[in-house]
Scaffold this motif. Structure first.
Motif, PDB file in Angstrom:
ATOM      1  N   TYR A 150       0.860  -1.614   0.023  1.00 41.51           N
ATOM      2  CA  TYR A 150      -0.141   0.665   0.191  1.00 41.51           C
ATOM      3  C   TYR A 150       0.810   0.756  -0.029  1.00 41.51           C
ATOM      4  CZ  TYR A 150      -3.082   3.457   2.436  1.00 41.51           C
ATOM      5  OH  TYR A 150      -3.191   4.970   2.266  1.00 41.51           O
ATOM      6  N   GLN A 151       0.961   1.956  -1.157  1.00 38.68           N
ATOM      7  CA  GLN A 151       1.211   3.115  -0.882  1.00 38.68           C
ATOM      8  C   GLN A 151       3.144   3.251  -0.669  1.00 38.68           C
ATOM      9  OE1 GLN A 151       0.171   5.895  -2.111  1.00 38.68           O
ATOM     10  NE2 GLN A 151      -2.093   5.953  -2.004  1.00 38.68           N
ATOM     11  N   GLU A 156      -6.621   2.083  -6.294  1.00 42.56           N
ATOM     12  CA  GLU A 156      -5.928   3.200  -5.723  1.00 42.56           C
ATOM     13  C   GLU A 156      -6.821   4.797  -6.345  1.00 42.56           C
ATOM     14  OE1 GLU A 156      -4.097   4.201  -4.268  1.00 42.56           O
ATOM     15  OE2 GLU A 156      -2.732   2.897  -3.521  1.00 42.56           O
ATOM     16  N   ASP A 194      -7.713   8.962  -6.050  1.00 46.15           N
ATOM     17  CA  ASP A 194      -6.904  10.391  -6.242  1.00 46.15           C
ATOM     18  C   ASP A 194      -6.431  10.315  -5.535  1.00 46.15           C
ATOM     19  OD1 ASP A 194      -5.193  11.156  -8.343  1.00 46.15           O
ATOM     20  OD2 ASP A 194      -7.045  11.737  -9.561  1.00 46.15           O
ATOM     21  N   PHE A 204      -4.627  11.003  -0.293  1.00 36.94           N
ATOM     22  CA  PHE A 204      -4.408  10.180  -1.825  1.00 36.94           C
ATOM     23  C   PHE A 204      -5.910   9.329  -0.499  1.00 36.94           C
ATOM     24  CE2 PHE A 204      -1.058  12.905  -1.376  1.00 36.94           C
ATOM     25  CZ  PHE A 204      -0.751  12.717  -2.871  1.00 36.94           C
ATOM     26  N   THR A 260      -7.577   5.957  -1.078  1.00 38.05           N
ATOM     27  CA  THR A 260      -7.552   4.232  -1.501  1.00 38.05           C
ATOM     28  C   THR A 260      -8.577   3.282  -1.667  1.00 38.05           C
ATOM     29  OG1 THR A 260      -4.909   4.497  -1.483  1.00 38.05           O
ATOM     30  CG2 THR A 260      -5.951   2.362  -1.801  1.00 38.05           C
TER      31      THR A 260
END
Length: 236
Positions: free
Chosen positions: A101-102, A176, A178, A156, A158
């Motif tokens: 994740y990220q 994801e 935005d 952000f 998700t």
């Protein structure tokens, strides 16, 4: 001089005294009976006794059978797994080494719906949540949304999928969205997730949201993919 009786005379006298001489001069004992021969057809034959029939209780007729068939034992009832709840997600994990994740190499454990990193980043579980079976195993999974904020203006969003593992949420996949695109609602039915979220047209600034998008997602293995969407105008 004494005269002796001839032998024949003596024998004849003995026959008269015993009352029995056969024609050939042989003797038989008085009062005796000769039994008939076994194979003499004139001899009486006793009837055989009738056989006594066996006495038995009533017997049930045999059950019909079908050749080549066997009765299979009953199958056990499938185990019923309780559905996940949105409240459980507040203590679930986000990300994994397989599906990060990220950019984080390992999972992030939520506590009370929040994770805070040493670098100042925070991940916050959002309110929208959907419960339903996404992978076809009969157990209700969960879809939620998290927002990452690194201390600046950007946030952000998700989408996250948690698999139902015997009633416990296990991180499975993500999609994801935005920057600054909040999620309005999530619903799961028919093996798909319906996600309503806000976004913007290409000519708008990051702070402007003018589209209300309804997206449909499907899970395939560890991939959560948008399969279609429709847009409607949005005014704050």
């Amino acid at each position: 001089m004494r005269r002796t009786l001839p032998s024949f005379a003596i024998l004849a006298l003995a026959c008269l005294l015993t009352a029995g001489c056969d024609a050939e001069g042989s003797t038989s004992s008085a009062g005796t009976t000769t039994a008939p021969a076994a194979d003499d057809p004139a001899a009486p034959v006793e009837d055989d006794p009738e056989p006594t029939p066996a006495t038995t209780g009533p017997t049930a007729p045999p059950e019909p059978t079908v050749a080549g068939t066997t009765t299979a034992p009953p199958k056990p009832a499938p185990k019923k797994v309780p559905a996940l709840t949105c409240e459980q997600l507040a203590g679930a994990h986000v990300g994994s080494t397989k599906v990060p994740y990220q950019g984080y190499a390992d999972y992030l454990p939520l506590a009370g719906g929040v994770w805070s990193g040493e670098d100042g980043d925070t991940v916050t579980l959002q309110k929208p949540c959907g419960i339903g079976d996404l992978d076809g195993d009969g157990a209700a999974d969960a879809v939620g949304a998290v927002a990452l904020n690194g201390g600046g203006s950007g946030t952000f969003y998700t989408l996250v999928v948690w698999h139902n593992a015997d009633g416990e949420p296990v991180y499975r996949s993500l999609a994801e969205l935005d920057d600054r695109t909040p999620v309005v609602s999530i619903a799961v039915s028919g093996g798909r997730a319906k996600v309503v979220w806000l976004t913007r047209s290409a000519d708008r600034s990051m702070a402007e949201l003018d589209i209300r998008r309804t997206s449909y997602y499907q899970l395939s293995g560890s991939t959560f993919t948008e399969v279609s969407h429709t847009d409607a105008a949005y005014k704050p």
